[in-house]
Write a protein that holds these residues in place. Structure first.
Motif, PDB file in Angstrom:
ATOM      1  N   PRO A  94     -74.644 -23.914 -52.369  1.00  6.26           N
ATOM      2  CA  PRO A  94     -73.502 -24.829 -52.342  1.00  6.26           C
ATOM      3  C   PRO A  94     -73.941 -26.282 -52.484  1.00  6.26           C
ATOM      4  N   VAL A  95     -73.103 -27.069 -53.141  1.00  5.62           N
ATOM      5  CA  VAL A  95     -73.321 -28.507 -53.273  1.00  5.62           C
ATOM      6  C   VAL A  95     -72.100 -29.204 -52.681  1.00  5.62           C
ATOM      7  N   ASN A  96     -72.372 -30.176 -51.800  1.00  4.59           N
ATOM      8  CA  ASN A  96     -71.305 -30.952 -51.194  1.00  4.59           C
ATOM      9  C   ASN A  96     -71.752 -32.408 -51.222  1.00  4.59           C
ATOM     10  N   ALA A  97     -71.231 -33.167 -52.181  1.00 10.93           N
ATOM     11  CA  ALA A  97     -71.685 -34.535 -52.396  1.00 10.93           C
ATOM     12  C   ALA A  97     -70.497 -35.492 -52.414  1.00 10.93           C
ATOM     13  N   THR A  98     -70.822 -36.766 -52.239  1.00  9.18           N
ATOM     14  CA  THR A  98     -69.833 -37.840 -52.318  1.00  9.18           C
ATOM     15  C   THR A  98     -70.312 -38.839 -53.366  1.00  9.18           C
ATOM     16  N   PHE A  99     -69.418 -39.221 -54.273  1.00 11.13           N
ATOM     17  CA  PHE A  99     -69.760 -40.235 -55.265  1.00 11.13           C
ATOM     18  C   PHE A  99     -69.764 -41.603 -54.579  1.00 11.13           C
ATOM     19  N   VAL A 100     -70.827 -42.378 -54.795  1.00 12.75           N
ATOM     20  CA  VAL A 100     -70.901 -43.710 -54.182  1.00 12.75           C
ATOM     21  C   VAL A 100     -70.780 -44.831 -55.210  1.00 12.75           C
ATOM     22  N   GLU A 101     -71.095 -44.524 -56.471  1.00 12.31           N
ATOM     23  CA  GLU A 101     -70.975 -45.525 -57.532  1.00 12.31           C
ATOM     24  C   GLU A 101     -70.678 -44.790 -58.835  1.00 12.31           C
ATOM     25  N   VAL A 102     -69.669 -45.257 -59.552  1.00 11.74           N
ATOM     26  CA  VAL A 102     -69.306 -44.654 -60.834  1.00 11.74           C
ATOM     27  C   VAL A 102     -68.929 -45.767 -61.810  1.00 11.74           C
ATOM     28  N   VAL A 103     -69.614 -45.778 -62.961  1.00 12.16           N
ATOM     29  CA  VAL A 103     -69.253 -46.668 -64.064  1.00 12.16           C
ATOM     30  C   VAL A 103     -69.090 -45.750 -65.268  1.00 12.16           C
ATOM     31  N   GLU A 104     -67.851 -45.587 -65.736  1.00 12.66           N
ATOM     32  CA  GLU A 104     -67.563 -44.615 -66.785  1.00 12.66           C
ATOM     33  C   GLU A 104     -68.501 -44.771 -67.974  1.00 12.66           C
ATOM     34  N   ASN A 105     -69.056 -43.653 -68.418  1.00 17.07           N
ATOM     35  CA  ASN A 105     -69.971 -43.559 -69.560  1.00 17.07           C
ATOM     36  C   ASN A 105     -71.323 -44.235 -69.330  1.00 17.07           C
ATOM     37  N   GLU A 106     -71.585 -44.753 -68.118  1.00 21.59           N
ATOM     38  CA  GLU A 106     -72.840 -45.453 -67.859  1.00 21.59           C
ATOM     39  C   GLU A 106     -73.609 -44.930 -66.650  1.00 21.59           C
ATOM     40  N   LEU A 107     -72.902 -44.641 -65.559  1.00 21.01           N
ATOM     41  CA  LEU A 107     -73.603 -44.374 -64.312  1.00 21.01           C
ATOM     42  C   LEU A 107     -72.775 -43.499 -63.377  1.00 21.01           C
ATOM     43  N   ILE A 108     -73.444 -42.523 -62.769  1.00 22.67           N
ATOM     44  CA  ILE A 108     -72.862 -41.738 -61.674  1.00 22.67           C
ATOM     45  C   ILE A 108     -73.919 -41.687 -60.573  1.00 22.67           C
ATOM     46  N   VAL A 109     -73.540 -42.120 -59.376  1.00 18.55           N
ATOM     47  CA  VAL A 109     -74.441 -42.044 -58.234  1.00 18.55           C
ATOM     48  C   VAL A 109     -73.720 -41.274 -57.135  1.00 18.55           C
ATOM     49  N   GLY A 110     -74.409 -40.285 -56.595  1.00 16.62           N
ATOM     50  CA  GLY A 110     -73.837 -39.504 -55.518  1.00 16.62           C
ATOM     51  C   GLY A 110     -74.839 -39.266 -54.416  1.00 16.62           C
ATOM     52  N   GLU A 111     -74.320 -38.930 -53.240  1.00 17.34           N
ATOM     53  CA  GLU A 111     -75.160 -38.554 -52.114  1.00 17.34           C
ATOM     54  C   GLU A 111     -74.738 -37.165 -51.657  1.00 17.34           C
ATOM     55  N   GLU A 112     -75.735 -36.283 -51.533  1.00 16.81           N
ATOM     56  CA  GLU A 112     -75.483 -34.905 -51.155  1.00 16.81           C
ATOM     57  C   GLU A 112     -76.048 -34.641 -49.766  1.00 16.81           C
ATOM     58  N   ASP A 113     -75.288 -33.935 -48.962  1.00 19.69           N
ATOM     59  CA  ASP A 113     -75.767 -33.497 -47.656  1.00 19.69           C
ATOM     60  C   ASP A 113     -76.720 -32.328 -47.889  1.00 19.69           C
ATOM     61  N   VAL A 114     -77.994 -32.519 -47.551  1.00 20.14           N
ATOM     62  CA  VAL A 114     -78.996 -31.459 -47.734  1.00 20.14           C
ATOM     63  C   VAL A 114     -79.584 -31.019 -46.391  1.00 20.14           C
ATOM     64  N   SER A 115     -78.881 -31.354 -45.310  1.00 21.73           N
ATOM     65  CA  SER A 115     -79.384 -31.032 -43.979  1.00 21.73           C
ATOM     66  C   SER A 115     -79.490 -29.517 -43.753  1.00 21.73           C
ATOM     67  N   HIS A 116     -78.760 -28.722 -44.545  1.00 23.72           N
ATOM     68  CA  HIS A 116     -78.777 -27.259 -44.402  1.00 23.72           C
ATOM     69  C   HIS A 116     -79.965 -26.604 -45.125  1.00 23.72           C
ATOM     70  N   ILE A 117     -80.727 -27.389 -45.893  1.00 22.84           N
ATOM     71  CA  ILE A 117     -81.842 -26.826 -46.666  1.00 22.84           C
ATOM     72  C   ILE A 117     -83.124 -26.907 -45.833  1.00 22.84           C
ATOM     73  N   PRO A 118     -83.676 -25.732 -45.453  1.00 22.51           N
ATOM     74  CA  PRO A 118     -84.895 -25.753 -44.649  1.00 22.51           C
ATOM     75  C   PRO A 118     -86.033 -26.449 -45.402  1.00 22.51           C
ATOM     76  N   ASP A 119     -86.851 -27.176 -44.691  1.00 21.61           N
ATOM     77  CA  ASP A 119     -88.038 -27.841 -45.231  1.00 21.61           C
ATOM     78  C   ASP A 119     -87.731 -28.945 -46.230  1.00 21.61           C
ATOM     79  N   PHE A 120     -86.474 -29.397 -46.350  1.00 28.15           N
ATOM     80  CA  PHE A 120     -86.198 -30.459 -47.303  1.00 28.15           C
ATOM     81  C   PHE A 120     -86.776 -31.781 -46.818  1.00 28.15           C
TER      82      PHE A 120
END
Length: 146
Positions: free
Chosen positions: A68-94
């Motif tokens: 599963p992926v559960n992320a939040t977009f923090v910065e978006v510039v159409e056709n130029e940039l997508i920045v997101g942050e994903e919660d990875v606390s559920h992934i062992p050894d991350f």
């Protein structure tokens, strides 16, 4: 921990490459390494700052294997940039609770697009597998964009 940086040139205009990441129907058609897929009905996306991106990558041979992926977009510039942050606390050894994904789209000569994907912080032990996964996904995306 390291920054995982992957650069790829696509033989397609920037707005089409951007749309492959921002449109749920297109994301379902290519995202995930060969042998994995993202069922369209698992995708919930609102591509704007503060918007969510939720989906589940499923193994084609064994659907009980899912990522599963559960992320939040923090910065978006159409056709130029997508920045997101994903919660990875559920992934062992991350080794981190949040993973930042930065996707940059650059125009290249001949109507092509240079894509730069940066994931950080990224565990060095997982970097090779992630590079292979992105490469495999991008091979699928090449076919969609052709």
């Amino acid at each position: 921990m390291t920054d995982l940086v992957i650069t790829r040139i696509f033989d397609a205009p920037r707005h089409l490459v951007y749309r492959a990441f921002a449109d749920p129907d297109q994301l379902a058609a290519w995202f995930g390494p060969v042998g994995w897929s993202v069922p369209r009905d698992t995708i919930d996306m609102d591509v704007r700052p503060g918007g969510k991106q939720v989906f589940t990558m499923v193994n084609d041979d064994d659907p009980s294997m899912a990522s599963p992926v559960n992320a939040t977009f923090v910065e978006v510039v159409e056709n130029e940039l997508i920045v997101g942050e994903e919660d990875v606390s559920h992934i062992p050894d991350f080794g981190a609770d949040k993973l930042r994904l930065r996707i940059e789209f650059f125009e290249e000569e001949g109507g092509r697009t240079r894509l730069v994907v940066t994931q950080s912080p990224f565990p060095e032990a997982m970097a090779d597998g992630a590079r292979e996964g992105w490469g495999s996904s991008f091979t699928k995306l090449d076919k969609i964009l052709a």
